[in-house]
Motif scaffolding. Structure first.
Motif, mmCIF file in Angstrom:
data_model
loop_
_atom_site.group_PDB
_atom_site.id
_atom_site.type_symbol
_atom_site.label_atom_id
_atom_site.label_comp_id
_atom_site.label_asym_id
_atom_site.label_seq_id
_atom_site.Cartn_x
_atom_site.Cartn_y
_atom_site.Cartn_z
ATOM 1 N N ASN A 10 -26.301 1.747 -15.756
ATOM 2 C CA ASN A 10 -26.064 2.544 -14.815
ATOM 3 C C ASN A 10 -24.929 3.140 -14.198
ATOM 4 O OD1 ASN A 10 -27.197 5.438 -14.535
ATOM 5 N ND2 ASN A 10 -27.378 4.576 -12.460
ATOM 6 N N LEU A 11 -23.867 4.176 -14.340
ATOM 7 C CA LEU A 11 -22.905 4.041 -13.609
ATOM 8 C C LEU A 11 -23.323 4.950 -12.681
ATOM 9 C CD1 LEU A 11 -20.263 4.092 -16.461
ATOM 10 C CD2 LEU A 11 -20.958 2.106 -14.616
ATOM 11 N N ASN A 12 -22.922 5.436 -11.289
ATOM 12 C CA ASN A 12 -23.972 5.556 -10.186
ATOM 13 C C ASN A 12 -22.732 7.406 -10.607
ATOM 14 O OD1 ASN A 12 -24.483 7.434 -7.670
ATOM 15 N ND2 ASN A 12 -23.193 6.139 -6.415
ATOM 16 N N ALA A 13 -23.192 7.965 -10.852
ATOM 17 C CA ALA A 13 -22.531 9.562 -10.982
ATOM 18 C C ALA A 13 -22.055 10.483 -9.335
ATOM 19 C CB ALA A 13 -23.298 10.401 -11.733
ATOM 20 N N GLY A 14 -23.059 10.035 -7.977
ATOM 21 C CA GLY A 14 -23.512 10.099 -7.349
ATOM 22 C C GLY A 14 -22.159 10.124 -6.485
ATOM 23 N N GLY A 15 -20.914 8.810 -6.768
ATOM 24 C CA GLY A 15 -20.607 8.393 -6.379
ATOM 25 C C GLY A 15 -19.216 8.619 -6.303
ATOM 26 N N ASP A 16 -18.118 8.498 -5.484
ATOM 27 C CA ASP A 16 -16.856 9.580 -4.703
ATOM 28 C C ASP A 16 -16.368 9.384 -6.105
ATOM 29 O OD1 ASP A 16 -18.011 10.347 -2.694
ATOM 30 O OD2 ASP A 16 -16.730 8.454 -1.347
ATOM 31 N N ILE A 17 -15.036 10.546 -6.912
ATOM 32 C CA ILE A 17 -14.308 10.120 -7.123
ATOM 33 C C ILE A 17 -13.713 9.950 -7.029
ATOM 34 C CG2 ILE A 17 -12.501 11.719 -8.696
ATOM 35 C CD1 ILE A 17 -14.454 14.347 -8.880
ATOM 36 N N SER A 18 -12.607 8.485 -7.937
ATOM 37 C CA SER A 18 -11.742 7.238 -7.819
ATOM 38 C C SER A 18 -10.304 8.078 -7.757
ATOM 39 C CB SER A 18 -11.956 6.233 -8.663
ATOM 40 O OG SER A 18 -13.013 6.062 -8.393
ATOM 41 N N THR A 19 -9.912 8.447 -7.252
ATOM 42 C CA THR A 19 -8.413 8.722 -7.293
ATOM 43 C C THR A 19 -7.485 8.266 -6.816
ATOM 44 O OG1 THR A 19 -8.940 10.084 -4.820
ATOM 45 C CG2 THR A 19 -9.222 11.865 -6.923
ATOM 46 N N LEU A 20 -7.437 7.216 -6.026
ATOM 47 C CA LEU A 20 -6.198 5.590 -5.267
ATOM 48 C C LEU A 20 -6.786 4.970 -6.044
ATOM 49 C CD1 LEU A 20 -6.528 7.526 -1.914
ATOM 50 C CD2 LEU A 20 -5.183 8.449 -3.045
ATOM 51 N N GLY A 21 -5.744 4.003 -5.675
ATOM 52 C CA GLY A 21 -5.226 2.923 -5.984
ATOM 53 C C GLY A 21 -5.240 1.971 -4.696
ATOM 54 N N SER A 22 -5.287 0.845 -4.109
ATOM 55 C CA SER A 22 -4.808 0.118 -3.272
ATOM 56 C C SER A 22 -2.681 0.460 -3.203
ATOM 57 C CB SER A 22 -5.204 -1.197 -3.121
ATOM 58 O OG SER A 22 -4.550 -1.921 -4.358
ATOM 59 N N ILE A 23 -2.196 0.043 -2.597
ATOM 60 C CA ILE A 23 -0.305 -0.231 -2.654
ATOM 61 C C ILE A 23 -0.218 -1.116 -1.507
ATOM 62 C CG2 ILE A 23 1.334 1.074 -1.408
ATOM 63 C CD1 ILE A 23 0.096 3.913 -2.472
ATOM 64 N N THR A 24 0.218 -1.850 -1.859
ATOM 65 C CA THR A 24 0.939 -2.925 -0.869
ATOM 66 C C THR A 24 2.046 -2.769 -0.936
ATOM 67 O OG1 THR A 24 -0.814 -4.745 -1.756
ATOM 68 C CG2 THR A 24 0.798 -5.774 -0.993
ATOM 69 N N THR A 25 3.319 -2.968 0.590
ATOM 70 C CA THR A 25 3.862 -2.904 0.026
ATOM 71 C C THR A 25 5.181 -4.122 0.515
ATOM 72 O OG1 THR A 25 4.111 -0.125 0.625
ATOM 73 C CG2 THR A 25 6.340 -1.157 1.186
ATOM 74 N N SER A 26 6.435 -4.445 0.270
ATOM 75 C CA SER A 26 7.220 -5.532 0.781
ATOM 76 C C SER A 26 7.704 -4.884 2.216
ATOM 77 C CB SER A 26 8.054 -6.652 0.000
ATOM 78 O OG SER A 26 8.551 -5.762 -0.759
ATOM 79 N N GLY A 27 8.212 -5.705 2.800
ATOM 80 C CA GLY A 27 9.599 -5.316 3.750
ATOM 81 C C GLY A 27 11.073 -4.911 2.808
ATOM 82 N N GLU A 28 12.149 -4.493 3.605
ATOM 83 C CA GLU A 28 13.189 -4.167 2.729
ATOM 84 C C GLU A 28 13.920 -5.361 1.974
ATOM 85 O OE1 GLU A 28 14.236 0.227 4.728
ATOM 86 O OE2 GLU A 28 15.452 -1.526 5.503
ATOM 87 N N LEU A 29 14.348 -5.393 0.939
ATOM 88 C CA LEU A 29 15.017 -6.130 -0.125
ATOM 89 C C LEU A 29 16.626 -5.540 0.872
ATOM 90 C CD1 LEU A 29 12.639 -7.087 -2.247
ATOM 91 C CD2 LEU A 29 13.102 -8.291 -0.640
ATOM 92 N N HIS A 30 17.447 -5.815 0.236
ATOM 93 C CA HIS A 30 18.945 -5.439 0.690
ATOM 94 C C HIS A 30 19.736 -6.423 -0.374
ATOM 95 C CE1 HIS A 30 18.062 -3.224 4.441
ATOM 96 N NE2 HIS A 30 17.516 -4.760 4.899
ATOM 97 N N THR A 31 20.748 -5.610 -0.831
ATOM 98 C CA THR A 31 22.150 -6.091 -1.837
ATOM 99 C C THR A 31 23.070 -7.095 -1.224
ATOM 100 O OG1 THR A 31 23.848 -4.115 -1.841
ATOM 101 C CG2 THR A 31 21.442 -4.673 -3.332
ATOM 102 N N ALA A 32 23.274 -7.949 0.260
ATOM 103 C CA ALA A 32 24.016 -7.996 1.102
ATOM 104 C C ALA A 32 23.743 -8.729 2.053
ATOM 105 C CB ALA A 32 24.870 -6.861 1.647
ATOM 106 N N ALA A 33 24.684 -9.852 2.753
ATOM 107 C CA ALA A 33 23.721 -10.655 3.877
ATOM 108 C C ALA A 33 23.896 -9.277 5.496
ATOM 109 C CB ALA A 33 24.970 -11.746 4.038
ATOM 110 N N GLY A 34 23.121 -9.840 5.929
ATOM 111 C CA GLY A 34 22.986 -9.118 7.699
ATOM 112 C C GLY A 34 22.773 -7.337 7.308
#
Length: 574
Positions: free
Chosen positions: A176-200
């Motif tokens: 049985n799938l719980n029809a009383g649960g919340d609608i799934s609208t969001l996925g997890s979001i994981t973010t890295s630090g900034e990445l650059h194309t030049a030193a410093g």
């Protein structure tokens, strides 16, 4: 003449009763012979001496009958009784009995013989044979274990040798799938630090894009690139829906020289690698997947709590086992939410290899017409690096009953494994009593109830069914047809010639054999694990033996009396 006739009559009586005793004695001797059919003897008067021919009635006298004196007896014929004997269970699978008409067909070299005795065994080549080495004849099977009727062939049953695996084609689910649960609208979001194309580079400056070379990206303010050509990046310990994802490696460069799972030179190559191994299905609308946004790696999972991805800095290392460092920093800015449930099942390919498959269902929408759930399929056993196998929808009405399935199948690539590829597996969410509902509950619960397919199994046992089919039982619980024993019938079975050893051969008056599947065309059915007993009635045979013995004694009396009369006649002449 009269005394001579008496002597001849007595002698013929002795001979006839002697034959009667032989037939009866043979019946009694074979009372315990498997499949034996008793015989009976019939007698005819031999010749008759006519003393007077008789006369018709006249005007003054009535008619007279002919006066005849019999001159002996002879054997008219010996008839075999082919009625069925009692069946005795033995529990031995090679024993087969016939319940009804027909004969087993046995082949000795180029000659065919026929028998009612089903006391068979397997020889060293797994041929089904009778005690005299005759090969039991029947029909074979094709590569898919379908019985092929037509030409007769030796029946073989390779116990302990024949192996079999079967690919999974259908998996049935329930729960049985719980029809009383919340609608799934969001996925997890994981973010890295900034990445650059030049030193410093300062924050916000020289931001990397998907086209940036991996060997040319820097941390904020970093003086040296994060990667060099030939470096190996390993993703380890990451999880999806609480289940750990297996380790995978990526080599930085234009060629794979380290045996890594894949390779590439740009951030686009690496984000594609991440999306594949994390099992994110990016075919749906939205930003699901791995991208580079504002110089950051952004990983967005599929919706639903059971699809959320956990990934931190310790889960991505460079050059594992050597000078291992963590090139990225990660933070999770959003958790996956919404009613969701995950289950794992095992399928099998055509070689019997086990394939682990994850199935995740999330509550996608609610409406006045019912609920819609979306499923995602992932598998690490796909020959490609991508683990997302596909998705689909389940539609439920306002009573929580399933009304439709969008999709319902997926393919697993088995290229390079030796197994059949691609392998299609059907997901059956609504099959008879095995069905999934969507009713309000505390939580969702689903499971795979049953499926086809199996790992490698070895032939362990077999049985013979009523239609002669030999059904093999394998160690993986599969049942397959191995062949079919046939029966031969004759227009006049009494015309068969007995060859000894429970065998018969066809004769000019028996007719030609007609080959039938047991239970058809007037042939009886076969009974596995049983033997047909002799059809001899011992009590009747003893009665016949007494009658024959009495007849033999009486005939000897005729000889004795005739001899005394001749002696008296000779004495009178003297």
């Amino acid at each position: 003449m009269g005394l001579t006739s008496s002597l001849y009559t007595g002698l013929s009586g002795l001979n006839a009763n002697s034959q009667y005793i032989n037939v009866t004695g043979n019946n009694i001797a074979n009372a315990n012979t498997t499949g034996f059919k008793g015989s009976r003897i019939s007698f005819d008067t031999q010749i008759s001496q006519q003393l007077s021919s008789g006369s018709a009635p006249g005007g003054t006298s009535g008619g007279t009958n002919p006066a005849q004196v019999g001159l002996g007896v002879r054997v008219g014929g010996v008839t075999r009784d082919f009625s069925s004997g009692n069946l005795q269970p033995t529990g031995i699978p090679t024993d087969v009995a016939i319940d009804g008409n027909g004969f087993f067909v046995l082949k000795f070299g180029e000659q065919y013989r026929y028998s009612r005795a089903g006391q068979f065994s397997l020889d060293r080549d797994f041929n089904l044979v009778n005690p005299g080495g005759g090969n039991v004849q029947g029909y074979g099977v094709d590569d898919n274990f379908n019985v092929v009727q037509g030409q007769l062939k030796d029946i073989t049953i390779p116990l302990g040798v024949l192996t079999l695996a079967e690919p999974t084609k259908n998996v049935r689910f329930g729960g049985n799938l719980n029809a009383g649960g919340d609608i799934s609208t969001l996925g997890s979001i994981t973010t890295s630090g900034e990445l650059h194309t030049a030193a410093g580079s300062a924050a916000g400056a020289n931001l990397a894009t998907t086209a940036t070379a991996l060997a040319g990206i820097y941390d904020t303010g970093g003086a040296t690139p994060l990667f060099a050509l030939g470096d190996v990046i390993q993703v380890q310990g990451a999880s999806r829906g609480g289940a750990t994802i297996p380790n995978h490696t990526f080599q930085v460069g234009a060629a794979n020289t380290t045996g890594s799972d894949t390779f590439g030179t740009t951030l686009a190559d690496f984000t594609g690698f991440l999306q594949n191994i994390l099992g994110i299905d990016s075919t749906l609308p939205g930003a699901q997947g791995a991208t580079v946004t504002a110089g950051q790696l952004v990983i967005t999972s599929n919706t639903g709590s059971a699809s959320g991805i956990t990934l931190n800095a310790a889960n991505i290392v460079k050059n594992p086992g050597g000078t291992s460092i963590q090139p990225f920093t990660f933070s999770q800015s959003q958790d996956a939410t919404g009613e969701s449930v995950r289950t794992t099942f095992v399928a099998f390919d055509s070689l019997g290899n086990a394939l682990n498959v994850d199935l995740t269902l999330t509550l996608e929408s609610k409406a006045n017409t019912g609920t819609v759930w979306r499923y995602y399929v992932q598998s690490e056993d796909d020959a490609g690096l991508g683990t997302a196998m596909g998705n689909g929808t389940l539609l439920f009405d306002t009573s929580g009953q399933i009304t439709g399935v969008g999709g319902g199948s997926f393919n697993i690539d088995r290229s390079g494994t030796g197994a059949a590829s691609p392998q299609t597996i059907n997901l059956q969410f609504n099959h008879g009593s095995n069905t999934i509902s969507s009713l309000t509950d505390v939580s969702s619960q689903i499971a795979s109830l049953n499926q086809d397919g199996s790992p490698k199994g070895t032939l362990q046992d077999f049985t013979v069914t009523g239609d002669g089919t030999i059904v093999g039982s394998f160690s993986n619980s599969l049942l397959r047809d191995l062949g079919r024993v046939v029966l031969a019938t004759f227009t006049n079975p009494q015309g068969l010639v007995e060859e000894g050893s429970n065998l018969f051969s066809e004769n000019v008056n028996s007719g030609t054999p007609q080959i039938y599947t047991p239970g058809t065309g007037g042939a009886g059915r076969t009974v596995g694990g049983a033997l047909e007993q002799s059809n001899i009635d011992l009590s009747q045979e003893f009665i016949n033996l007494i009658a024959a013995s009495t007849g033999f004694s009486a005939s000897s009396r005729v000889l004795t009396t005739s001899d005394r009369l001749m002696q008296e006649l000779i004495s009178t002449i003297r």
